[in-house]
Each structure stands twice: as C-alpha cells, then as structure tokens.
Design an enzyme around this catalytic site. Structure first.
Site, short mmCIF file in Angstrom:
data_model
loop_
_atom_site.label_atom_id
_atom_site.label_comp_id
_atom_site.label_asym_id
_atom_site.label_seq_id
_atom_site.Cartn_x
_atom_site.Cartn_y
_atom_site.Cartn_z
N GLU A 91 0.81 -1.21 0.00
CA GLU A 91 0.00 0.00 0.00
C GLU A 91 0.85 1.26 0.00
O GLU A 91 0.32 2.38 0.01
CB GLU A 91 -0.94 -0.01 1.21
CG GLU A 91 -2.20 -0.83 1.00
CD GLU A 91 -1.91 -2.29 0.74
OE1 GLU A 91 -2.41 -2.82 -0.29
OE2 GLU A 91 -1.20 -2.92 1.53
N ASP A 138 -7.98 -5.14 -4.35
CA ASP A 138 -7.04 -5.49 -3.28
C ASP A 138 -7.20 -6.95 -2.86
O ASP A 138 -7.15 -7.28 -1.68
CB ASP A 138 -7.22 -4.57 -2.05
CG ASP A 138 -6.21 -4.88 -0.95
OD1 ASP A 138 -5.03 -5.06 -1.26
OD2 ASP A 138 -6.63 -4.99 0.22
N ASN A 144 -1.39 -7.81 -3.68
CA ASN A 144 -2.04 -6.96 -4.68
C ASN A 144 -1.05 -6.06 -5.39
O ASN A 144 0.00 -5.71 -4.85
CB ASN A 144 -3.10 -6.08 -3.99
CG ASN A 144 -2.47 -5.21 -2.90
OD1 ASN A 144 -2.13 -5.71 -1.84
ND2 ASN A 144 -2.32 -3.93 -3.16
#
Length: 615
Positions: free
Chosen positions: A203, A329, A287
């Site tokens: 992220e 995600d 992801n």
C-alpha cells in the site's frame, strides 16, 4: 528412536514418570527442525509442518472432554497491540514474539511450556520509524526454529538469529528500507538451511520480493522479485507454467505501464509451504499498487500469483495468476495447504488455496493446473473461473471507474479470507476456514507516488455481507467441492485455526471468545471469554507432565482491529483503508491486549487445575 517411542508410551500411562521420559527423549533428539516435526508433542514452526496443515496428532483433548478445558497459566507480552503470532514449542520451551509496541518492540520470550516460567527474553532495537509506515497494524506472525536457533523478523526489515538456549543474538541481517515503506510482518520459515523471508508494504508502492538467507551466517543466498524482468523474478529455462498466457518473456515488465512495475507492490507477507518430495516451495504474492487499477493497465504480473520455486536457487518452476489486473485489493498471500487427494478416482498431489477472491482453489502442485475453483463465500465481483484457461471471469458491472462509487462489491478489499490460516485434518478430510464475510463500496481516485507514503488511490467503505453477519468459521470438503458446516459470527473471524486428532477445531473471535468445536459437525464444545479479542494462532503441544496443552495469544488488532487499539475515530467509516466501517462497534466489545493463554484439561483424567480460574 526406540527410547523416544518407549517414552511416548510411558507418557500415556505414568504421569509422574513421564517428565523423566521426555527429558530423556530430548537428550537423544537432534537439533534440527525435521526431527521436531516428527514429534507430535512439539510445535516447531508457525504452521506446525511444511504442508501448512496446522494439524496436531495429539488426541488427549477430544470432543468428549473438551468441555473440561481450563486455564493452566498466562503470560503478558507487555505490548497491547494486535497479537497475530503463533507460539513455537520445542523441547519443552515455548518461544513467543510480540508486535512492534511497548518499550521493547518485537521482543522474544522463552518460557517453560508446562509451568510458564520465564527462561530468557531478547529485545531487538528496531527503528522507531518502522511503526509509522506499517500499513495495517504493527503485527508479527511468529518465529522459526532450526538447529537450536530461533529466527525473528523485525518490523524494520531485519532477520535475527538467536541462540535458542541462552537468548543470545548470533547474527542479524538488514533486508529492506524503511524510507521506501518496506516492513516485515511474516513468520520466517527454514528450508534446507535457508531462512525464507518476504516483505510488506504494497500500500506504499513497495516492490515485492522473497529472500533466502543462510541460517548459519545470515548471508543472502538469493532474492526473487515479484515484478520486473525475468532475471529479477528468477524466471529461466526451468520455468514451465501450465497456462499459455503465462509463458511469455519478461511478463513482469510487459504487463505494466512503462516503469510502473518498479512500484508495483506484489509483496510477499503471507505463508510459505514446502514439498520435500518435489523440492518446491509455494507462496502467494499480494495486490498490485496502487489500488486504483485505472493507473496500471495490463495484467500486472506477477501480482496476485502463486509461485512454485526451487528453494536452493530460488528459480521459478511454475506460476499462476489468480486475479489479473486486480481491481479490489485481492492479495493472494494466503496459505497453500499441501495434501494428497483422490479426485475423480485418481490420486493427485494438490495444494489447496482459499483465495481472497472468494474461490477455493485445488491445484496440481507439480504443474500449476487448476483442478477446481468454487466459491466458498458470497461472490458477485466475478462469474467463476474458467478451468480450461485458468482465468477468472470478471463481472464488468463491478469495475471501478475513476471518481465513481461502485456499490455492493463482494467480497470486499480484504477478500473473503485474509492472512488468517486454515487447518487441515487428515482424519475428517476437511479444511477448517476462518474468514470474513464483507462487502464494500469502492471509489477510485488518482494518486501520486511518494516513497514511504500511502499509495492507494481508493476510498473504501466496508460492511456486513448478505445475512448481516461479518465473519464465519466453516469446514470445506475439497473433493466434494462444498461447505460441510458453518458457524456465523457477528465480527470478522481473524484468528488462525487449529485442528487435532481428537477431532476438535479451535479458533478465536474478535469479541473475546476462544472456542473449541466438534470437527465433524461444528457444534461448540467449549468457549473461554478472554480480556481482549483474538486474532492469534492457536497451537497444541505436550507438556513435560504428559498433558496436552492448547495455547493462543489474546490481543485484538490487525487490519480489522486497529479501531480498538489505536487512535482511529470509529465514526469515520473509511478509516483504516475502509475497515473502520465494518468494525465500528468493535471498541464496545474489546480493547487491546497482550496475554498469552495456555489451557489443559481439568477434572477427571486431567491434571488438577483447581488453582486456576474456570470459565
């Protein structure tokens, strides 16, 4: 070996004499991981074994007497954040690690596994800035053991070797950079003298990798990136993927916009399995970055993929991408459980992968072929998996568009199941699955990359899926391809699972209940209300007194639990990358905790536990 087997027989019949037997057995045991895995009384790695079964052969605790479980002893870790680690038990000593919190972040404790007496503790000195870049709580998922050494991953990207008997540091190696947003939260695993470690931080645009270190020196043996040219991903002539669309050259570059693979995520922070016969390790990648898929055209290889690699060289043998051009995600870092099954009348060596996309994959672990893929939770983002091509079929109606909120996306961003590990019973032939049951509203937005800062590009609001419950614990039959039984929970089930030869399955809930259920039909046999919610991993072992013990860490946290132990306003639904909306009420049930809880049978045929509180 005769001494050890004779000692085990005595344990069953002579409680007073068995302590001597176990000590004698330990004296003859070798110091390596392989010998410990053969002893059902020990729990030498986070997953119990290389196949990631989390199955205990101990059967003293069974469906008929589990109601007599009582608290044996407790120990405070001293860090009230998310407790996701699995304790290890080796030669009568329990090793447990805390999260990055408190005055001694990532502290390791060695305890007598029968009495709870502290033998030693080790406190690393990780960089304080590590906590500021960790995506989803400052958790640690466990330790590794081999040849009388304990191995620790610290949040600030160091792997440390510790002498298992004294607690003395033997070496430490730096693997990543905090200023890029890299952290490490996964439990390491030792295979053939190499410690395997992956990174976190997708992220924040971190480029994913898995690294192998020499267990004696800490020197890096190899590193395989998840994105980039074949030479970086360690793809060569031995790479034989099953599906045609995965056979091109440098797909880790060509399936991305120019240079985006360098900040493409696909980190490796989950579980690694190993098949000694095929000599292959298996793991999944996370992801792609950012969540806003409009900024990264293409399939974005090798994100959301399963790799099979040679543990000696790191070279890939095959790979399979579950979610090309991932929109939601849906990491695929979840465990790969290695079992042998008879499918359509034929014996198959398979891996079972409970996908975050909501499908239960059964794959040939030698070739990477998908044998079956069936929905185990409510799914409307996809229309199934084409077994001929191996490709998942997207539901175009749920495709996120820039600036537009798409509602009722199921499963939500953490997927139908996140990191929390399943357990496999060779007795029932069932997989026991803890998972969440959530949907979300999703709005994609443009985001720029700045090293060490969030790189997401999405506004997310999660909530309960159909039926109004947010978590489930269920048993899945991979041959019949169906759910056998299920237990609905009001909050996500974020703890790991344990199943035993006594046909008892264990799991914890975020509202402070630790449960034992009948592995055959799911009815609750016993439950214990702790001081904080459970997101840890239960284990089982035999003490020096011959008793079977169950242990788990209590302490709510992790991605869904930060609203209960960190300074996050529960009224802001899109906080914690959207999870606040799904767990707004969690602070009413629990606050953070740091308690190690250890249970054994009380009453008839069990150790006298009249001194311990009963719940």
């Amino acid at each position: 070996m005769l001494v050890r087997d004779y000692g085990r027989l005595l344990v069953r019949g002579f409680g007073a004499f068995c302590a001597f037997c176990i000590l004698l057995s330990s004296a003859f045991a070798q110091g390596d991981l392989a010998s410990r895995m053969k002893d059902p009384g020990q729990w030498p790695m986070a997953a119990r074994d290389y196949a990631n079964t989390r199955f205990s052969e101990l059967d003293q605790i069974n469906a008929g007497n589990a109601s007599r479980l009582q608290l044996a002893w407790t120990f405070s870790i001293g860090a009230d954040r998310g407790q996701e680690a699995a304790p290890l038990v080796v030669d009568g000593t329990m090793y447990v690690v805390g999260p990055y919190a408190g005055p001694y972040p990532n502290r390791v404790f060695a305890l007598d596994a029968t009495t709870g007496e502290l033998k030693w503790s080790y406190a690393p000195k990780p960089e304080p800035s590590a906590a500021g870049v960790a995506c989803c709580d400052v958790v640690n998922r466990g330790l590794a053991f081999d040849n009388d050494k304990v191995f620790l991953n610290t949040l600030d990207n160091h792997t440390v070797a510790i002498d298992a008997k004294s607690g003395k540091e033997l070496w430490h190696t730096k693997l990543g950079e905090i200023n890029k947003g890299e952290t490490i939260t996964m439990a390491p695993i030792v295979v053939k003298g190499k410690i395997l470690v992956g990174n976190s931080g997708g992220e924040l645009g971190v480029r994913g990798w898995v690294t192998a270190l020499d267990e004696n020196t800490g020197a890096i043996s190899w590193r395989a990136y998840s994105t980039g040219p074949d030479q970086d991903v360690l793809i060569g002539d031995a790479f034989k993927p099953f599906y045609e669309n995965l056979k091109g050259k440098d797909l880790g570059v060509k399936t991305w916009p120019a240079d985006r693979w360098q900040i493409g995520g696909a980190t490796v922070w989950g579980w690694i399995s190993y098949d000694p016969d095929l000599d292959l390790i298996y793991y999944g990648t996370a992801n792609p970055s950012p969540w806003n898929a409009n900024q990264r055209s293409g399939d974005n290889l090798w994100s959301t993929s399963i790799f099979a690699r040679d543990p000696g060289t790191g070279h890939a043998r095959w790979a399979y991408q579950l979610n090309p051009h991932d929109l939601f995600d849906h990491d695929e870092i979840n465990e790969n459980v290695l079992v042998d099954l008879e499918i359509n009348g034929q014996p198959r060596k398979v891996l079972i992968h409970p996908g975050r996309n909501g499908y239960m994959y059964v794959m040939d672990r030698a070739t990477g072929e998908v044998i079956s893929a069936d929905a185990y939770d409510f799914v409307n983002t996809y229309k199934g998996v084409d077994l001929k091509t191996g490709k998942i079929i997207p539901n175009e109606e749920k495709t996120p568009l820039l600036g537009k909120t798409v509602e009722n996306i199921c499963p939500s961003a953490p997927g139908a199941k996140d990191w929390q590990p399943t357990a496999w019973s060779p007795r029932t032939k069932l997989l026991y699955v803890p998972h969440q049951h959530l949907c979300m509203n999703f709005k994609a937005s443009q985001v720029g990359y700045i090293a060490g800062t969030p790189y997401v590009g999405a506004d997310v609001d999660m909530y309960a899926g159909p039926g109004g419950y947010r978590g489930e614990f269920m048993a899945w039959d991979p041959v019949a391809r169906k759910k056998v039984w299920e237990i609905h929970e009001k909050l996500p089930v974020w703890s790991g699972t344990l199943v035993t030869a006594g046909d008892v399955a264990f799991y914890g809930t975020m509202d402070r209940l630790f449960k034992a259920v009948d592995a055959k039909d799911g009815h609750v046999l016993w439950q214990f209300r702790a001081g904080s919610g459970f997101i840890g991993q239960p284990i089982s072992y035999r003490g020096s007194d011959g008793q079977q013990y169950i242990a788990i860490l209590s302490g709510v946290g992790g991605w869904p639990g930060v609203v209960a132990n960190a300074e996050i306003d529960p009224r802001v639904r899109n906080g914690a990358l959207g999870f606040t909306g799904a767990t707004q009420d969690l602070p009413f049930y629990t606050a953070g905790g740091s308690e190690l809880l250890v249970f054994r049978l009380g009453g008839a045929n069990g150790q006298d536990t009249s001194h311990a509180p009963s719940h």
